[in-house]
Scaffold this active site. Structure first.
Site, PDB file in Angstrom:
ATOM      1  N   ARG A  96       0.940  -0.896   0.044  1.00 17.43           N
ATOM      2  CA  ARG A  96       0.061   0.242   0.029  1.00 17.43           C
ATOM      3  C   ARG A  96       1.105   1.482  -0.169  1.00 17.43           C
ATOM      4  O   ARG A  96       1.239   2.199  -0.777  1.00 17.43           O
ATOM      5  CB  ARG A  96      -1.066  -0.065   1.452  1.00 17.43           C
ATOM      6  CG  ARG A  96      -2.254   0.965   1.586  1.00 17.43           C
ATOM      7  CD  ARG A  96      -1.922   2.468   1.395  1.00 17.43           C
ATOM      8  NE  ARG A  96      -1.049   2.531   2.665  1.00 17.43           N
ATOM      9  CZ  ARG A  96      -1.027   3.458   3.268  1.00 17.43           C
ATOM     10  NH1 ARG A  96      -0.437   4.552   2.341  1.00 17.43           N
ATOM     11  NH2 ARG A  96      -1.033   3.950   4.013  1.00 17.43           N
ATOM     12  N   ASP A  97       1.665   1.333   0.556  1.00 14.60           N
ATOM     13  CA  ASP A  97       2.403   2.412   1.477  1.00 14.60           C
ATOM     14  C   ASP A  97       3.469   2.649   0.364  1.00 14.60           C
ATOM     15  O   ASP A  97       3.939   3.526  -0.294  1.00 14.60           O
ATOM     16  CB  ASP A  97       2.597   3.314   2.491  1.00 14.60           C
ATOM     17  CG  ASP A  97       3.205   4.735   2.633  1.00 14.60           C
ATOM     18  OD1 ASP A  97       3.284   5.589   1.856  1.00 14.60           O
ATOM     19  OD2 ASP A  97       3.607   4.906   4.402  1.00 14.60           O
TER      20      ASP A  97
ATOM     21  N   HIS B 182       4.619   4.609  12.394  1.00 15.06           N
ATOM     22  CA  HIS B 182       4.821   5.073  11.147  1.00 15.06           C
ATOM     23  C   HIS B 182       6.356   5.278  10.191  1.00 15.06           C
ATOM     24  O   HIS B 182       6.104   6.952  10.713  1.00 15.06           O
ATOM     25  CB  HIS B 182       3.786   4.871  10.247  1.00 15.06           C
ATOM     26  CG  HIS B 182       3.855   5.106   8.843  1.00 15.06           C
ATOM     27  ND1 HIS B 182       3.228   3.628   7.876  1.00 15.06           N
ATOM     28  CD2 HIS B 182       3.966   5.514   8.221  1.00 15.06           C
ATOM     29  CE1 HIS B 182       3.636   4.257   7.492  1.00 15.06           C
ATOM     30  NE2 HIS B 182       4.093   4.958   6.703  1.00 15.06           N
TER      31      HIS B 182
ATOM     32  N   HIS C 259       8.859   7.917   7.631  1.00 13.08           N
ATOM     33  CA  HIS C 259       9.911   7.410   6.699  1.00 13.08           C
ATOM     34  C   HIS C 259      11.744   7.660   6.878  1.00 13.08           C
ATOM     35  O   HIS C 259      11.418   8.237   8.090  1.00 13.08           O
ATOM     36  CB  HIS C 259       9.174   8.051   5.611  1.00 13.08           C
ATOM     37  CG  HIS C 259       8.001   7.393   5.084  1.00 13.08           C
ATOM     38  ND1 HIS C 259       7.463   7.529   3.703  1.00 13.08           N
ATOM     39  CD2 HIS C 259       6.421   7.414   5.870  1.00 13.08           C
ATOM     40  CE1 HIS C 259       6.380   7.094   3.931  1.00 13.08           C
ATOM     41  NE2 HIS C 259       5.585   6.977   4.490  1.00 13.08           N
TER      42      HIS C 259
ATOM     43  N   CYS D 219       9.030   8.897  -3.870  1.00 18.40           N
ATOM     44  CA  CYS D 219       8.963   8.313  -5.775  1.00 18.40           C
ATOM     45  C   CYS D 219      10.665   8.477  -6.645  1.00 18.40           C
ATOM     46  O   CYS D 219      10.922   9.555  -6.018  1.00 18.40           O
ATOM     47  CB  CYS D 219       8.001   9.824  -6.341  1.00 18.40           C
ATOM     48  SG  CYS D 219       8.429   9.429  -8.408  1.00 18.40           S
TER      49      CYS D 219
ATOM     50  N   ASN E 139       9.557   4.241   3.079  1.00 14.23           N
ATOM     51  CA  ASN E 139       9.690   3.416   4.648  1.00 14.23           C
ATOM     52  C   ASN E 139      10.506   2.854   4.824  1.00 14.23           C
ATOM     53  O   ASN E 139      11.362   2.619   4.162  1.00 14.23           O
ATOM     54  CB  ASN E 139       8.208   2.922   4.853  1.00 14.23           C
ATOM     55  CG  ASN E 139       6.401   2.984   3.868  1.00 14.23           C
ATOM     56  OD1 ASN E 139       6.050   3.852   4.718  1.00 14.23           O
ATOM     57  ND2 ASN E 139       6.341   2.896   2.973  1.00 14.23           N
TER      58      ASN E 139
END
Lengths: 308, 308
Positions: free
Chosen positions: A18-19, A209, A211, A242, A251
């Site tokens: 997903r992420d 969570h 990054h 991206c 992540n």
């Protein structure tokens, strides 16, 4: 046995599907299924399968129902999906999901940009989503996005994040997750926020969570564990971010997190070789180099189970 | 004031000019001086200027004397140089350096590959090097390479690393540094080794040197600080690691370390913007992308001095 200062176990949720994929060019559903199966093979116990969001806004998640159907045919994993609205929650539940993540941005700037609702409006929607999820015997997690910083509003006041956490729980969230959406937090700030949330909410089941956008994601994850967090999101290969957008990073990489947790004797249920293989699969399926340093370097050879 | 659990200050040594450049294609001495001056502008108090080693083995360090002369003309910095033999120490001292780092590999495999001497032979040479350095009123640091793992011998037994540390101090080392030469250690192992060294040597002045090869370098640095280490090596841009050698990764990036130390209120003397500028200079002078995520992403905007 885990080393001093470490929890006995950490509950890792794999979020590559997903992420990890949501800002990539869409890959075929077949390729996703291939990645999904590589991820299942790692032994991870919780997997975020997809997101039930607008296919116009996030084309990479347009096949949410199809991916969910495949996922739910695989036993032994707690499958979850992310939603951003009551309608998304209904779709997810109809697709058979029973663990639903609803994302609420603690900062208005990000909330408005992301879902065209203020934080207050997003919090208010928890009631309806909780009713939908609990109505089928499901479990609702509220992910608090921009828990530390917002790309538009700057640092999120701690009181604001804590207030969202408190109200989310009051409105029916079964568990909470603090999201470092833009990868700006760091160990000391992690500890401060986790302690603030716990001082108001008590011993709540709290996930985090991170990054790795400023290189501090893994260190922040370690800090979160120190502060009592026992659930961490991670993505094989450090997927996410991206490659065509300067500055974006993914992540924290599951294999890098696992590398240090294995050394600390912390149980995760994940197999290091299978996790590295899943990261390699992700890189192959995406067709560009991923962020993970460990994927590039490979693990070290060592006697299994040794943590000297 | 630093956050709970953090030291009030961390003594950072910038190693981009030596460890960062030694496996790059040699750049001109002029380019090195430009980088050196960008590094001085960061405010860092200790800088490893160069290495006095065989110019055949390490062509990138062939201009050691010239770089040292330039460096020593700049006040307010403790300049050091790395050596691998008594002859190197003599050269460094003759060039005017007064802080000398002598590297001893704790593992025979790496020691033989690196300097064609066993660990025992390398330890024995400390006497002569200490005499040279102390003879001019200088200060000797012994860097223990492969303190955790050797690329040839596998994990280095803790007793072996501790023994090298003990004997290095007995033979005249004024300070010690534990080197994670191949970037394989992780937080739990860092704490175990630092505690083992301190249990034998007492409250010795201990530094640590990490590479980010498995993505865990910054987390290991945080763990080292927890365990009482107060000196850390870092390299602007995460310089180091050859871009043409798959798997290699550089030192922990100074700007990423600083990012989290600033958030924790830990004093380093470094300025964040100047450090990011030095990393950008390094990237421009080397002509290829460096490893640092923070360099790619940029810092976050935030009120100065705030660590919420």
């Amino acid at each position: 046995m885990s080393a001093a200062g470490w929890p006995a176990a950490v509950d890792v949720r794999e979020v590559a599907l997903r992420d990890g994929l949501q800002i990539e060019q869409p890959i075929s559903t077949g390729a996703k299924i291939e990645l999904l199966e590589a991820i299942v093979a790692t032994g991870v116990r919780r997997i975020e399968a997809t997101a039930f969001v607008s296919p116009r806004a996030v084309p990479a998640m347009a096949d949410a129902e199809e991916v969910a159907t495949h996922a739910l045919g695989i036993d032994g994993v707690e499958w979850s999906a992310l939603v951003a609205s009551p309608g998304g929650a209904r779709r997810a539940v109809d697709a058979g999901l029973r663990t639903i993540e609803y994302v609420v941005s603690a900062a208005d700037g990000h909330s408005l940009a992301n879902v065209r609702r203020t934080t207050e409006e997003a919090v208010a929607a928890i009631d309806e989503i909780a009713a939908t999820v609990h109505g089928v015997g499901g479990r609702l997690e509220v992910i608090i996005a921009t828990a530390w910083d917002c790309p538009f509003d700057g640092p999120t006041p701690i009181a604001r994040t804590v207030s969202v956490a408190r109200r989310a729980r009051e409105r029916g969230a079964d568990q909470l997750c603090l999201g470092d959406t833009i990868g700006t937090t760091s160990p000391a700030r992690v500890i401060t926020l986790v302690e603030a949330v716990r001082s108001v909410l008590g011993p709540v089941d709290l996930g985090a969570h991170f990054h790795n956008t400023r290189g501090t994601g893994i260190a922040s994850a370690c800090a979160a564990l120190q502060a009592g967090v026992t659930r961490l999101d991670a993505s094989v290969g450090g997927l996410g971010g991206c490659p065509f957008a300067p500055g974006a990073s993914g992540n924290i990489a599951t294999e890098e997190l696992l590398y240090l947790l294995d050394d600390a004797g912390v149980d995760t249920g994940l197999d290091a070789a299978a996790t590295l293989a899943a990261a390699a699969s992700a890189q192959r399926l995406l067709g560009h180099p991923l962020e993970s340093n460990l994927l590039r370097a490979g693990g070290r050879s060592r006697p299994r189970g040794r943590a000297d």
